[in-house]
Design an enzyme around this catalytic site. Structure first.
Site: not given
Ligand code: TYM
Length: 333
Positions: A114, A198, A201
């Site tokens: 990132k 991947k 967004k």
């Molecule tokens: P974020 O917002 O990037 O994504 C949210 C969730 O979607 C999953 N995800 C995917 N799964 C499969 N294929 C993909 N291409 C894909 N893109 C995203 C992510 O694995 C995630 O589960 N750090 C986390 C947010 C967070 C969090 C937490 C999660 C903050 N605090 C505590 C769990 C527990 C994040 O950036 O997700």
């Protein structure tokens, strides 16, 4: 005591990867354990996409909340709230900034991706992002965390932080070792334009992803135009080796239709992609367009969404408050 915690960032619109990798599993898990689902708005300001854009952030918070509910998260049963409403997240994150070691943080691959070529221009928040994530989970002493595969390393760090805290403050078993739940056949959904990337967004090409708000025409067009190699579909799972685009579409199909990969491969063995894509588009439209419709309905009443988040925050705070109080006592504050 088993407890689920997970969250998503309110930056841009949620996509198929978020849905298949996480959100659909969240919905199912409500049957098994108490669940806390968070809109992680504090994480959203760590990167340019959410920084210094207050109107967009507020809209994205409501949209992500609507997506959770539209997909089947039940706010009467599960706790649904936004991160910045519960101060204990930030308080515990500070303590964890002092528990975690620079060497641990330097290994985080997501920061490397990132922050890109110009690491010195990344925010400090982007760097310490994983300690805030650990605080999100552990401030509830959550035991299970349903996420996509890309969050696995952050969960490992969370476990290391929990263990070091327990050890250093002589409080064995104070924090649990939370387990990642990486479930289903689409735990890492890839870009529709490039099987090595991947689905994300932040990809500049909207054709690379299916957004939860896309209409039927957009979904069908994106699947029809999805990149594939020139060969027909394989006869068996082994035939997917070295064919990431084909594998991705089959994984998506299997996840959306709740079928096994094997049965899909058998059905389309040796066929051209055009027919397969038509069927996949149909399955995707049937599954996703009702969610988009429900989201629109919910977003027509933003005050109701705000009320749901407020109520959720009060319930979350009740769980977090005694934990942060104990942490402060352990630390000596
Ligand atoms: P974020 O917002 O990037 O994504 C949210 C969730 O979607 C999953 N995800 C995917 N799964 C499969 N294929 C993909 N291409 C894909 N893109 C995203 C992510 O694995 C995630 O589960 N750090 C986390 C947010 C967070 C969090 C937490 C999660 C903050 N605090 C505590 C769990 C527990 C994040 O950036 O997700």
């Amino acid at each position: 005591k088993n407890l689920i915690f997970s969250g998503m960032q309110p930056t841009n619109t949620l996509h198929l990867g978020n849905y298949l990798g996480a959100l659909r599993n969240w919905v199912k898990l409500q049957e098994q354990m108490p669940c806390i689902y968070c809109v992680v708005d504090m994480h959203a300001i760590t990167a340019d996409a959410g920084y210094a854009k207050p109107k967009e952030l507020q809209a994205a918070i409501r949209e992500v909340t609507a997506a959770y509910i539209a997909a089947g998260v039940d706010p009467a049963r599960s706790i649904l709230f936004k991160q910045s409403d519960v101060a204990a997240h930030a308080e515990l994150a500070w303590v964890f900034n002092c528990v975690a070691r620079l060497g641990w943080m330097d290994r985080m691959t997501q920061f490397k991706e990132k922050s890109g070529k110009h690491k010195e221009r990344a925010s400090v928040g982007l760097y310490t992002y994983p300690t805030l994530m650990a605080a999100d989970i552990l401030v509830y002493k959550a035991t299970h965390v349903p996420v996509g595969e890309d969050q696995k390393q952050h969960l490992e760090l969370t476990r290391d932080i929990a263990q070091k805290f327990n050890n250093d403050y002589s409080a064995p078993d104070f924090f649990p070792q939370p387990e990642p739940l990486i479930l289903g056949t689409a735990t890492r959904v890839m870009s529709l334009r490039d099987g090595a990337k991947k689905m994300s967004k932040s990809d500049e090409s909207d054709m690379s992803r299916i957004n939860l708000t896309d209409d039927a025409d957009a979904i069908a067009a994106k699947i029809r135009k999805a990149r594939t190699d020139p060969n027909p579909l394989p006869d068996d799972e082994k035939g997917l080796e070295g064919r990431p685009e084909a594998e991705n579409l089959i994984n998506i199909y299997a996840a959306l239709s709740d079928e096994s990969k094997a049965s899909i491969i058998t059905r389309y063995a040796g066929q051209q992609f055009s027919g397969f894509k038509n069927d996949l588009a149909e399955v995707a439209v049937a599954k996703l367009t009702p969610i988009a419709a429900k989201m629109r309905e919910l977003l027509a009443d933003p005050a109701e969404i705000d009320r749901i988040l407020e109520k959720g925050a009060a319930r979350a705070d009740e769980i977090a408050a005694p934990v942060i109080k104990e942490v402060k006592a352990l630390v000596g504050f």
